[in-house]
Design an enzyme around this catalytic site. Sequence first.
Site, PDB file in Angstrom:
ATOM      1  N   HIS A   1       0.840  -1.217  -0.125  1.00  0.00           N
ATOM      2  CA  HIS A   1      -0.085  -0.055  -0.032  1.00  0.00           C
ATOM      3  C   HIS A   1       0.547   1.289  -0.092  1.00  0.00           C
ATOM      4  O   HIS A   1       2.043   1.232   0.679  1.00  0.00           O
ATOM      5  CB  HIS A   1      -0.679   0.009   1.294  1.00  0.00           C
ATOM      6  CG  HIS A   1      -1.898   1.115   0.859  1.00  0.00           C
ATOM      7  ND1 HIS A   1      -2.163   2.300   1.284  1.00  0.00           N
ATOM      8  CD2 HIS A   1      -3.236   0.705   0.598  1.00  0.00           C
ATOM      9  CE1 HIS A   1      -2.896   2.744   1.137  1.00  0.00           C
ATOM     10  NE2 HIS A   1      -4.106   2.044   0.463  1.00  0.00           N
TER      11      HIS A   1
ATOM     12  N   ASP B   1      -8.101  -5.080  -1.322  1.00  0.00           N
ATOM     13  CA  ASP B   1      -8.520  -5.626  -2.884  1.00  0.00           C
ATOM     14  C   ASP B   1      -8.334  -7.224  -2.709  1.00  0.00           C
ATOM     15  O   ASP B   1      -9.005  -8.013  -3.156  1.00  0.00           O
ATOM     16  CB  ASP B   1      -7.824  -5.255  -3.700  1.00  0.00           C
ATOM     17  CG  ASP B   1      -8.225  -3.903  -4.508  1.00  0.00           C
ATOM     18  OD1 ASP B   1      -9.303  -3.589  -4.168  1.00  0.00           O
ATOM     19  OD2 ASP B   1      -7.494  -3.089  -5.137  1.00  0.00           O
TER      20      ASP B   1
END
Length: 375
Positions: free
Chosen positions: A261, A312
């Site tokens: 991330h 996700d």
Amino acid sequence: MAEAKVLSGAGLRGQIAGETALCTVGKEGAGLTYRGYDVRELAANSDFEEVAYLLFHGELPNRRQLAAYQQKLKSKRDLPVALKEVLERIPADAHPMDVMRTGASVLGTLEPEHSFEQQREVAERLLAVFPAILCYWYRFTHDGVRIECTSDEDTIGGHFLHLLHGKAPSELHRKVMNVSLILYAEHEFNASTFTGRVCASTLSDLYSCVTGSIGSLRGPLHGGANEAAMELIERFSSPQEAVSELLAMIERKDKIMGFGHAIYRESDPRNEVIKQWAKKLAEEAGDSVLYPVSEAIDKTMWEQKKLFPNADFYHASAYHFMGIPTKLFTPIFVCSRVTGWTAHVFEQRANNRIIRPSADYIGVEQRAVPEIDKR
Ligand SMILES: CC(=O)SCCNC(=O)CCNC(=O)[C@H](O)C(C)(C)COP(=O)(O)OP(=O)(O)OC[C@H]1O[C@@H](n2cnc3c(N)ncnc32)[C@H](O)[C@@H]1OP(=O)(O)O
Ligand SMILES: O=C([O-])CC(=O)C(=O)O
């Protein structure tokens, strides 16, 4: 947990590019908050429409306000005939994110935002209509049917599943879609939201902002990662096979979609929530491959690279277990994030200065233009 990285370098990392009262990302103690509320608490106890209301109005609705809001959104779900005609002409092999982008854009020609005073109405219309844009196109081009674009489902998550499958979803599936839409609703200055804010800063209309945001979300480094994660997971028939292939991929320095991330350092707080629901769905489906494969990849990525699953990764198997085709995963993100995008546009408009950074010039020195015959 879920703390922010020390940021530096390319990609505007570490630059403060504006102010927001909507969301914090990577703040110690609570990795993700919407208007001060921890997303995990919202996901456990709220309806997605409550979160939409919170983002647009600044406070959570009471029971009466929520019922009225859900009713209002329900009344805005149908598609104009002209939009259905356009959707029918988009080929079956088009990218569904292109369908979402086109749907938003066409609606902007049919129901334009004439003044910023209409902004909340337009945002609510987009929120209500996206599931039908996606499902009308999908069912027409894949199953040859012209579906009803309304349903008696109270929630947007239930409505989406109902249109997609042509029948009422189970309570479990309604719940998981609701959680998923809450988790994806808002995330500060991520790439798609920033795209929308840049567009808003020119005083453009809301449809243009949302259309631009959809384009940014489409890429595999952002929203497109949930589909890429599914493609990875379903390649393997056992956790052992997944681990050995993953080690080879790591060796080759392949990018593993659904991991890492830009802001979080140790974990993405949305992951622990959706992971639990993916496990429940796996049990319900009697799955003995996909979920164990996902866990094996998760464990190996941490051991080998200290990289953690982002929002996700487990969304991929959760959506799969609800019978959602992989190519519709990223458009669901749109159905949710349109709340965050439009709330950011409202914020930008309320305190606007055109966003126009500068660049370091790295090209050739100034020079004279040679005559065309001398080049
Ligand atoms: C809802 C969302 O949009 S969440 C994000 C969804 N996107 C993905 O899952 C795509 C895969 N992940 C990535 O590409 C990245 O982690 C991003 C785009 C999310 C963040 O990018 P950055 O902030 O540039 O990553 P970061 O600075 O942490 O990268 C550090 C190192 O880890 C590597 N790395 C980061 N993520 C991954 C990954 N998923 N697989 C393999 N290596 C990775 C980078 O290549 C980099 O290595 P390098 O220094 O040798 O170049
Ligand atoms: O914040 C980001 O860069 C990406 C992300 O997780 C999101 O938009 O949900």
